[in-house]
Enzyme design. Structure first.
Site, PDB file in Angstrom:
ATOM      1  N   CYS A 253      56.272  35.164  47.622  1.00 41.19           N
ATOM      2  CA  CYS A 253      55.174  36.124  47.463  1.00 41.19           C
ATOM      3  C   CYS A 253      55.326  37.296  48.432  1.00 41.19           C
ATOM      4  CB  CYS A 253      53.836  35.425  47.645  1.00 41.19           C
ATOM      5  SG  CYS A 253      53.689  34.524  49.200  1.00 41.19           S
TER       6      CYS A 253
HETATM    7  N1  LIG Z   1      51.125  29.056  45.605  1.00 42.94           N
HETATM    8  C1  LIG Z   1      51.750  30.215  45.524  1.00 42.94           C
HETATM    9  O1  LIG Z   1      51.138  31.282  45.571  1.00 42.94           O
HETATM   10  C2  LIG Z   1      53.236  30.269  45.349  1.00 42.94           C
HETATM   11  C3  LIG Z   1      54.052  29.149  45.544  1.00 42.94           C
HETATM   12  N2  LIG Z   1      55.393  29.246  45.324  1.00 42.94           N
HETATM   13  C4  LIG Z   1      56.290  28.120  45.446  1.00 42.94           C
HETATM   14  O2  LIG Z   1      56.183  27.386  44.207  1.00 42.94           O
HETATM   15  C5  LIG Z   1      56.319  25.995  44.460  1.00 42.94           C
HETATM   16  C6  LIG Z   1      55.076  25.278  44.001  1.00 42.94           C
HETATM   17  O3  LIG Z   1      53.984  25.752  44.767  1.00 42.94           O
HETATM   18  P1  LIG Z   1      52.473  25.437  44.410  1.00 42.94           P
HETATM   19  O4  LIG Z   1      52.270  25.485  42.950  1.00 42.94           O
HETATM   20  O5  LIG Z   1      51.664  26.301  45.269  1.00 42.94           O
HETATM   21  O6  LIG Z   1      52.390  23.920  44.916  1.00 42.94           O
HETATM   22  P2  LIG Z   1      51.267  22.820  44.627  1.00 42.94           P
HETATM   23  O7  LIG Z   1      51.244  21.939  45.784  1.00 42.94           O
HETATM   24  O8  LIG Z   1      50.007  23.476  44.200  1.00 42.94           O
HETATM   25  O9  LIG Z   1      51.881  22.014  43.368  1.00 42.94           O
HETATM   26  C7  LIG Z   1      53.066  21.254  43.472  1.00 42.94           C
HETATM   27  C8  LIG Z   1      53.361  20.591  42.135  1.00 42.94           C
HETATM   28  O10 LIG Z   1      54.547  19.788  42.276  1.00 42.94           O
HETATM   29  C9  LIG Z   1      54.222  18.410  42.043  1.00 42.94           C
HETATM   30  N3  LIG Z   1      54.991  17.616  43.027  1.00 42.94           N
HETATM   31  C10 LIG Z   1      54.763  17.510  44.348  1.00 42.94           C
HETATM   32  N4  LIG Z   1      55.704  16.744  44.930  1.00 42.94           N
HETATM   33  C11 LIG Z   1      56.537  16.352  43.937  1.00 42.94           C
HETATM   34  C12 LIG Z   1      57.695  15.525  43.890  1.00 42.94           C
HETATM   35  N5  LIG Z   1      58.194  14.963  44.989  1.00 42.94           N
HETATM   36  N6  LIG Z   1      58.297  15.316  42.691  1.00 42.94           N
HETATM   37  C13 LIG Z   1      57.803  15.878  41.567  1.00 42.94           C
HETATM   38  N7  LIG Z   1      56.712  16.662  41.545  1.00 42.94           N
HETATM   39  C14 LIG Z   1      56.088  16.908  42.718  1.00 42.94           C
HETATM   40  C15 LIG Z   1      52.728  18.296  42.253  1.00 42.94           C
HETATM   41  O11 LIG Z   1      52.208  17.201  41.534  1.00 42.94           O
HETATM   42  P3  LIG Z   1      50.777  16.537  41.978  1.00 42.94           P
HETATM   43  O12 LIG Z   1      49.725  17.523  41.584  1.00 42.94           O
HETATM   44  O13 LIG Z   1      50.709  15.293  41.172  1.00 42.94           O
HETATM   45  O14 LIG Z   1      50.858  16.332  43.449  1.00 42.94           O
HETATM   46  C16 LIG Z   1      52.272  19.641  41.656  1.00 42.94           C
HETATM   47  O15 LIG Z   1      52.288  19.592  40.258  1.00 42.94           O
HETATM   48  C17 LIG Z   1      56.542  25.829  45.955  1.00 42.94           C
HETATM   49  O16 LIG Z   1      57.903  25.712  46.190  1.00 42.94           O
HETATM   50  C18 LIG Z   1      55.981  27.107  46.532  1.00 42.94           C
HETATM   51  O17 LIG Z   1      56.631  27.400  47.735  1.00 42.94           O
HETATM   52  C19 LIG Z   1      55.906  30.408  44.836  1.00 42.94           C
HETATM   53  C20 LIG Z   1      55.154  31.516  44.621  1.00 42.94           C
HETATM   54  C21 LIG Z   1      53.755  31.543  44.904  1.00 42.94           C
HETATM   55  C1  LIG Z   2      49.316  30.910  52.769  1.00 43.85           C
HETATM   56  C2  LIG Z   2      50.702  30.330  52.785  1.00 43.85           C
HETATM   57  O1  LIG Z   2      50.929  29.264  53.348  1.00 43.85           O
HETATM   58  N1  LIG Z   2      51.631  31.010  52.145  1.00 43.85           N
HETATM   59  C3  LIG Z   2      52.984  30.544  52.043  1.00 43.85           C
HETATM   60  C4  LIG Z   2      53.774  31.494  51.207  1.00 43.85           C
HETATM   61  C5  LIG Z   2      53.406  31.436  49.794  1.00 43.85           C
HETATM   62  C6  LIG Z   2      54.455  31.889  48.822  1.00 43.85           C
HETATM   63  O2  LIG Z   2      54.168  32.248  47.721  1.00 43.85           O
HETATM   64  O3  LIG Z   2      55.722  31.807  49.173  1.00 43.85           O
HETATM   65  P1  LIG Z   2      56.727  30.780  48.522  1.00 43.85           P
HETATM   66  O4  LIG Z   2      56.936  31.235  47.130  1.00 43.85           O
HETATM   67  O5  LIG Z   2      57.962  30.818  49.331  1.00 43.85           O
HETATM   68  O6  LIG Z   2      56.010  29.474  48.536  1.00 43.85           O
HETATM   69  C7  LIG Z   2      53.674  30.472  53.384  1.00 43.85           C
HETATM   70  O7  LIG Z   2      53.360  31.248  54.272  1.00 43.85           O
HETATM   71  O8  LIG Z   2      54.639  29.686  53.493  1.00 43.85           O
END
Ligand SMILES: NC(=O)C1=CN([C@@H]2O[C@H](COP(=O)(O)OP(=O)(O)OC[C@H]3O[C@@H](n4cnc5c(N)ncnc54)[C@H](OP(=O)(O)O)[C@@H]3O)[C@@H](O)[C@H]2O)C=CC1
Ligand SMILES: CC(=O)N[C@@H](CCC(=O)OP(=O)(O)O)C(=O)O
Length: 343
Positions: A250
């Site tokens: 992000c």
């Molecule tokens: N949040 C954000 O704004 C952003 C996040 N990201 C990245 O995207 C990825 C996902 O983030 P986010 O959606 O926020 O994470 P969440 O914690 O909200 O969701 C994680 C998902 O992965 C599943 N999960 C967790 N552990 C495992 C495992 N060991 N094996 C299989 N499935 C698993 C969870 O299932 P369950 O619900 O059952 O635990 C859930 O569906 C991360 O790598 C993050 O860094 C990228 C861009 C933006």
């Molecule tokens: C608030 C917060 O914890 N933010 C995350 C970044 C979120 C993000 O989108 O980055 P990734 O796609 O690399 O997960 C952090 O600082 O690590």
């Protein structure tokens, strides 16, 4: 057409987002949405409290809070127009938004998380993409509507554990799993799949840099060689033909989009770039963490990861590519007391 009045701009934006259906057009107070979703909204409210008698607060909590819409569409014929009172919804059903065939079958790994559910929301009503598989870790067997009520009206398969996933009717996968778990999982996927990985596991070209900043060995170094970094504005042509796309983080996205053009046009000094960034709490994912409790993040702006945030090498990689020389930055992220920054 849905017309929402007497709500703030933010409330309107949130409501439109809650609809989880194609928004055909939107301006200050009108949004075109799909017929079936509109019917759920109207039906849910009309038999109980007429919308015209509802206060803005109860309207807001009904639609934003519960997100609880019904599946049966039988009462549409009773719905006319509600146009009195503080809050009203005016409805004109737009049948042109109905879906036809789905050309590309999508699997969403990690659908029960924040990024996964956003992918589901964006694709569920897309004219060309159909979701045929959704995975979860702890919620196998549950429907997406039971973990994200705003998606309850979507006709989607129940979520499964990845080990039980059947990829035979999947063409492409969005991988929305925590970084650190993703390399192994993607390595085991069928080669026929196109993959967009939202985690950080494949963003850094230099494997030793990944190991240094993410504190663990890279588990799929061979795959790393074929990865295309998914910043569409910079690598649009490469992304079109890639099999595995590493979606940017992000902060790196928000930083590269303004800086890359300036660097390429030689309009800024490369030395001494200082980045002060703010993000919402959803960026930390849906898992419970003490640092993200309301009591910890409310009523203040907190800096974190100063000088050592894991996005530093990703930002420097992108900016250095644009400059054709090594760029280093001073990057300070902050957490804001809000759900998300990007709408
Ligand atoms: N949040 C954000 O704004 C952003 C996040 N990201 C990245 O995207 C990825 C996902 O983030 P986010 O959606 O926020 O994470 P969440 O914690 O909200 O969701 C994680 C998902 O992965 C599943 N999960 C967790 N552990 C495992 C495992 N060991 N094996 C299989 N499935 C698993 C969870 O299932 P369950 O619900 O059952 O635990 C859930 O569906 C991360 O790598 C993050 O860094 C990228 C861009 C933006
Ligand atoms: C608030 C917060 O914890 N933010 C995350 C970044 C979120 C993000 O989108 O980055 P990734 O796609 O690399 O997960 C952090 O600082 O690590």
């Amino acid at each position: 057409m849905i017309q929402i009045c007497n709500l703030t701009r933010t409330q309107k934006q949130r409501w439109v987002r809650c609809l989880s259906c194609p928004i055909l057009s939107t301006n200050s107070n009108k949004s075109l949405v799909s017929k079936s979703y509109l019917l759920q909204i109207i039906k849910h409210q009309i038999p109980r409290t007429p919308i015209k008698k509802m206060s803005t607060a109860s309207f807001t909590s009904n639609f934003f809070g519960t997100g609880c819409f019904w599946k049966d569409e039988s009462r549409i014929s009773t719905v006319k127009k509600q146009n009195e009172g503080k809050v009203f919804v005016k409805c004109v059903v737009n049948t042109k938004t109905q879906k036809t065939e789905k050309a590309v079958r999508i699997g969403v790994l990690g659908a029960s998380g924040y990024t996964g559910s956003e992918i589901v929301r964006l694709l569920a009503c897309h004219p060309h993409f159909g979701i045929t598989l959704m995975s979860t870790d702890r919620k196998a067997g549950q429907s997406i509507g039971s973990v994200f009520p705003h998606l309850v009206t979507q006709d989607l398969p129940d979520m499964v554990a990845i080990k039980d996933a059947n990829f035979s009717d999947v063409d492409a996968v969005f991988c929305c799993l925590p970084h650190g778990t993703t390399q192994e999982i993607i390595k085991a996927l069928p080669r026929s799949l196109k993959i967009v990985d939202l985690s950080a596991d494949f963003r850094l070209r230099d494997i030793s840099e990944y190991e240094e900043w993410y504190g663990q060995a890279h588990r799929a170094p061979d795959l790393q060689k074929e990865v295309v970094y998914g910043l569409t504005e910079v690598l649009r042509e490469e992304i079109k033909s890639a099999r595995l796309v590493a979606n940017p983080g992000c902060y790196p996205t928000s930083i590269q989009l303004p800086l890359v053009p300036l660097i390429k046009a030689n309009l800024i000094e490369y030395r001494n770039i200082i980045i002060d960034a703010k993000s919402g709490v959803s960026g930390a994912g849906r898992g419970a963490k003490e640092a993200n409790l309301y009591t910890e993040i409310a009523e203040g702006i907190y800096s974190y990861g100063i000088t050592r945030h894991r996005h530093v090498p990703e930002i420097e990689q992108g900016l250095s590519d644009a400059a054709n020389s090594k760029i280093t930055v001073s990057f300070t992220p902050h957490l804001m007391p809000m759900i998300r920054g990007m709408q």
